[in-house]
Motif scaffolding. Structure first.
Motif, PDB file in Angstrom:
ATOM      1  N   PHE A   5     -80.802  19.718 -84.265  1.00  0.00           N
ATOM      2  CA  PHE A   5     -80.297  19.804 -82.890  1.00  0.00           C
ATOM      3  C   PHE A   5     -80.568  18.514 -82.116  1.00  0.00           C
ATOM      4  O   PHE A   5     -79.773  18.119 -81.259  1.00  0.00           O
ATOM      5  CB  PHE A   5     -80.909  21.003 -82.169  1.00  0.00           C
ATOM      6  CG  PHE A   5     -80.287  22.316 -82.568  1.00  0.00           C
ATOM      7  CD1 PHE A   5     -78.948  22.558 -82.311  1.00  0.00           C
ATOM      8  CD2 PHE A   5     -81.027  23.289 -83.203  1.00  0.00           C
ATOM      9  CE1 PHE A   5     -78.360  23.764 -82.679  1.00  0.00           C
ATOM     10  CE2 PHE A   5     -80.455  24.491 -83.577  1.00  0.00           C
ATOM     11  CZ  PHE A   5     -79.107  24.734 -83.320  1.00  0.00           C
ATOM     12  N   SER A   6     -81.670  17.853 -82.424  1.00  0.00           N
ATOM     13  CA  SER A   6     -81.948  16.566 -81.780  1.00  0.00           C
ATOM     14  C   SER A   6     -80.913  15.530 -82.194  1.00  0.00           C
ATOM     15  O   SER A   6     -80.424  14.745 -81.369  1.00  0.00           O
ATOM     16  CB  SER A   6     -83.353  16.088 -82.146  1.00  0.00           C
ATOM     17  OG  SER A   6     -84.328  16.991 -81.682  1.00  0.00           O
ATOM     18  N   SER A  10     -78.036  13.696 -79.707  1.00  0.00           N
ATOM     19  CA  SER A  10     -77.851  12.242 -79.657  1.00  0.00           C
ATOM     20  C   SER A  10     -76.428  11.854 -80.033  1.00  0.00           C
ATOM     21  O   SER A  10     -75.840  10.942 -79.435  1.00  0.00           O
ATOM     22  CB  SER A  10     -78.843  11.556 -80.588  1.00  0.00           C
ATOM     23  OG  SER A  10     -80.167  11.765 -80.145  1.00  0.00           O
ATOM     24  N   ALA A  11     -75.865  12.542 -81.028  1.00  0.00           N
ATOM     25  CA  ALA A  11     -74.493  12.234 -81.456  1.00  0.00           C
ATOM     26  C   ALA A  11     -73.492  12.551 -80.352  1.00  0.00           C
ATOM     27  O   ALA A  11     -72.555  11.781 -80.107  1.00  0.00           O
ATOM     28  CB  ALA A  11     -74.157  13.019 -82.714  1.00  0.00           C
ATOM     29  N   ILE A  12     -73.693  13.675 -79.647  1.00  0.00           N
ATOM     30  CA  ILE A  12     -72.775  14.050 -78.555  1.00  0.00           C
ATOM     31  C   ILE A  12     -72.878  13.045 -77.415  1.00  0.00           C
ATOM     32  O   ILE A  12     -71.862  12.604 -76.859  1.00  0.00           O
ATOM     33  CB  ILE A  12     -73.083  15.487 -78.077  1.00  0.00           C
ATOM     34  CG1 ILE A  12     -72.669  16.496 -79.149  1.00  0.00           C
ATOM     35  CG2 ILE A  12     -72.361  15.786 -76.768  1.00  0.00           C
ATOM     36  CD1 ILE A  12     -73.101  17.911 -78.872  1.00  0.00           C
ATOM     37  N   LEU A  13     -74.104  12.661 -77.056  1.00  0.00           N
ATOM     38  CA  LEU A  13     -74.274  11.651 -76.008  1.00  0.00           C
ATOM     39  C   LEU A  13     -73.612  10.335 -76.397  1.00  0.00           C
ATOM     40  O   LEU A  13     -72.947   9.689 -75.578  1.00  0.00           O
ATOM     41  CB  LEU A  13     -75.761  11.434 -75.731  1.00  0.00           C
ATOM     42  CG  LEU A  13     -76.463  12.478 -74.867  1.00  0.00           C
ATOM     43  CD1 LEU A  13     -77.966  12.267 -74.904  1.00  0.00           C
ATOM     44  CD2 LEU A  13     -75.958  12.425 -73.438  1.00  0.00           C
ATOM     45  N   GLY A  14     -73.787   9.931 -77.647  1.00  0.00           N
ATOM     46  CA  GLY A  14     -73.169   8.694 -78.110  1.00  0.00           C
ATOM     47  C   GLY A  14     -71.654   8.762 -78.096  1.00  0.00           C
ATOM     48  O   GLY A  14     -70.982   7.810 -77.694  1.00  0.00           O
ATOM     49  N   LEU A  15     -71.093   9.913 -78.504  1.00  0.00           N
ATOM     50  CA  LEU A  15     -69.639  10.072 -78.532  1.00  0.00           C
ATOM     51  C   LEU A  15     -69.053  10.041 -77.124  1.00  0.00           C
ATOM     52  O   LEU A  15     -68.049   9.360 -76.864  1.00  0.00           O
ATOM     53  CB  LEU A  15     -69.280  11.388 -79.227  1.00  0.00           C
ATOM     54  CG  LEU A  15     -67.791  11.700 -79.355  1.00  0.00           C
ATOM     55  CD1 LEU A  15     -67.108  10.647 -80.221  1.00  0.00           C
ATOM     56  CD2 LEU A  15     -67.580  13.085 -79.944  1.00  0.00           C
ATOM     57  N   VAL A  16     -69.676  10.777 -76.198  1.00  0.00           N
ATOM     58  CA  VAL A  16     -69.201  10.759 -74.800  1.00  0.00           C
ATOM     59  C   VAL A  16     -69.332   9.354 -74.218  1.00  0.00           C
ATOM     60  O   VAL A  16     -68.457   8.879 -73.487  1.00  0.00           O
ATOM     61  CB  VAL A  16     -69.980  11.795 -73.966  1.00  0.00           C
ATOM     62  CG1 VAL A  16     -69.619  11.689 -72.495  1.00  0.00           C
ATOM     63  CG2 VAL A  16     -69.695  13.209 -74.459  1.00  0.00           C
ATOM     64  N   ILE A 161     -79.053   6.153 -74.044  1.00  0.00           N
ATOM     65  CA  ILE A 161     -79.881   7.372 -73.987  1.00  0.00           C
ATOM     66  C   ILE A 161     -79.795   8.124 -75.312  1.00  0.00           C
ATOM     67  O   ILE A 161     -80.793   8.612 -75.851  1.00  0.00           O
ATOM     68  CB  ILE A 161     -79.451   8.266 -72.809  1.00  0.00           C
ATOM     69  CG1 ILE A 161     -79.795   7.596 -71.473  1.00  0.00           C
ATOM     70  CG2 ILE A 161     -80.109   9.635 -72.890  1.00  0.00           C
ATOM     71  CD1 ILE A 161     -79.203   8.278 -70.267  1.00  0.00           C
ATOM     72  N   GLY A 162     -78.563   8.237 -75.843  1.00  0.00           N
ATOM     73  CA  GLY A 162     -78.391   8.911 -77.134  1.00  0.00           C
ATOM     74  C   GLY A 162     -79.178   8.234 -78.247  1.00  0.00           C
ATOM     75  O   GLY A 162     -79.801   8.891 -79.076  1.00  0.00           O
ATOM     76  N   TRP A 163     -79.184   6.887 -78.255  1.00  0.00           N
ATOM     77  CA  TRP A 163     -79.926   6.143 -79.274  1.00  0.00           C
ATOM     78  C   TRP A 163     -81.431   6.305 -79.092  1.00  0.00           C
ATOM     79  O   TRP A 163     -82.177   6.436 -80.054  1.00  0.00           O
ATOM     80  CB  TRP A 163     -79.539   4.671 -79.213  1.00  0.00           C
ATOM     81  CG  TRP A 163     -80.311   3.819 -80.175  1.00  0.00           C
ATOM     82  CD1 TRP A 163     -81.297   2.933 -79.885  1.00  0.00           C
ATOM     83  CD2 TRP A 163     -80.168   3.792 -81.594  1.00  0.00           C
ATOM     84  NE1 TRP A 163     -81.784   2.346 -81.024  1.00  0.00           N
ATOM     85  CE2 TRP A 163     -81.106   2.850 -82.095  1.00  0.00           C
ATOM     86  CE3 TRP A 163     -79.348   4.468 -82.498  1.00  0.00           C
ATOM     87  CZ2 TRP A 163     -81.224   2.585 -83.452  1.00  0.00           C
ATOM     88  CZ3 TRP A 163     -79.477   4.190 -83.846  1.00  0.00           C
ATOM     89  CH2 TRP A 163     -80.408   3.258 -84.315  1.00  0.00           C
ATOM     90  N   THR A 164     -81.885   6.314 -77.827  1.00  0.00           N
ATOM     91  CA  THR A 164     -83.317   6.466 -77.553  1.00  0.00           C
ATOM     92  C   THR A 164     -83.818   7.851 -77.960  1.00  0.00           C
ATOM     93  O   THR A 164     -84.926   7.985 -78.477  1.00  0.00           O
ATOM     94  CB  THR A 164     -83.594   6.243 -76.057  1.00  0.00           C
ATOM     95  OG1 THR A 164     -83.081   4.962 -75.678  1.00  0.00           O
ATOM     96  CG2 THR A 164     -85.066   6.301 -75.737  1.00  0.00           C
ATOM     97  N   LEU A 165     -82.998   8.875 -77.722  1.00  0.00           N
ATOM     98  CA  LEU A 165     -83.419  10.248 -78.031  1.00  0.00           C
ATOM     99  C   LEU A 165     -83.230  10.611 -79.500  1.00  0.00           C
ATOM    100  O   LEU A 165     -83.629  11.694 -79.917  1.00  0.00           O
ATOM    101  CB  LEU A 165     -82.629  11.235 -77.163  1.00  0.00           C
ATOM    102  CG  LEU A 165     -82.887  11.155 -75.652  1.00  0.00           C
ATOM    103  CD1 LEU A 165     -82.014  12.156 -74.916  1.00  0.00           C
ATOM    104  CD2 LEU A 165     -84.362  11.431 -75.346  1.00  0.00           C
ATOM    105  N   PHE A 166     -82.616   9.703 -80.269  1.00  0.00           N
ATOM    106  CA  PHE A 166     -82.407  10.010 -81.688  1.00  0.00           C
ATOM    107  C   PHE A 166     -83.758  10.108 -82.386  1.00  0.00           C
ATOM    108  O   PHE A 166     -84.582   9.195 -82.309  1.00  0.00           O
ATOM    109  CB  PHE A 166     -81.548   8.927 -82.342  1.00  0.00           C
ATOM    110  CG  PHE A 166     -81.109   9.281 -83.724  1.00  0.00           C
ATOM    111  CD1 PHE A 166     -80.042  10.139 -83.911  1.00  0.00           C
ATOM    112  CD2 PHE A 166     -81.772   8.772 -84.836  1.00  0.00           C
ATOM    113  CE1 PHE A 166     -79.624  10.472 -85.193  1.00  0.00           C
ATOM    114  CE2 PHE A 166     -81.364   9.108 -86.114  1.00  0.00           C
ATOM    115  CZ  PHE A 166     -80.292   9.964 -86.286  1.00  0.00           C
TER     116      PHE A 166
END
Length: 193
Positions: A5-6, A10-16, A161-166
């Motif tokens: 789920f983490s 991150s993938a959804i944040l990166g895609l958006v 943010i997506g990369w940081t939370l990955f």
């Protein structure tokens, strides 16, 4: 499961974020084209099709115009644009729901009749590139440029943010060697006489 789920978050944040970056790039590209169009010659255009419909925002609604033009020799080139007229009335959502069909038809006719005499700015090097003269003269490039920079900032921030939370898993090789060293370093027994 938590790791999955983490990664998904991150993938959804990166895609958006990538979508916002793409939209921002399109807006900046359109702003550059509008700036270039100031030096393009004015060409007469024929209005092929025109419609107006309500576009709903967060708390209000305004009219959005879609028009298709033909221009050039034998009207072989076509250009379509979608925009909100500067003098478009703005309604609350409750007011917009009360607009009758006859009122909507009258507003559509008023906006579209104005476009019957519209002209286009057409590139001399590439006749397929055209912009409405009204948009060029009104300086619409400023709004496109501002929207493009906002889209780029939002997209860049969401990707970061997506990369940081990955989630990062620890390297197994180092941890296993460290554990082996700890196990191997057993305390020495001293003999007492």
């Amino acid at each position: 499961m938590k790791f999955f789920f983490s990664c998904l978050r991150s993938a959804i944040l990166g895609l958006v974020g990538l979508i916002f970056l793409f939209i921002g790039l399109l807006c900046i590209g359109d702003a550059i084209t509008l700036l270039q169009a100031r030096s393009w010659p004015v060409v007469a255009a024929h209005l092929d099709e025109c419609t107006a419909q309500l576009r709903y925002g967060k708390s209000d609604a305004s009219w959005q115009l879609t028009a298709e033009f033909s221009y050039g020799p034998r009207l072989a080139q076509h250009f379509e644009d979608v925009w909100t007229p500067d003098d478009s009335p703005t309604y609350t959502k409750s007011q917009a729901a009360l607009i009758s069909a006859s009122e909507a038809s009258a507003i559509t006719k008023r906006f579209c009749d104005r476009q019957a005499a519209a002209t286009l700015r057409v590139s001399t090097t590439d006749p397929s590139r055209a912009r409405r003269s009204e948009a060029v003269d009104a300086g619409d490039w400023k709004g496109d440029l501002g929207g493009g920079f906002i889209g780029m900032l939002m997209g860049g921030a969401m990707c970061a943010i997506g990369w940081t939370l990955f989630p990062r898993q620890p390297k197994l090789g180092k941890t296993m060697r460290a554990r082996a060293r700890l196990r191997g370093a057993a305390p020495r027994k001293t003999r007492t006489r």
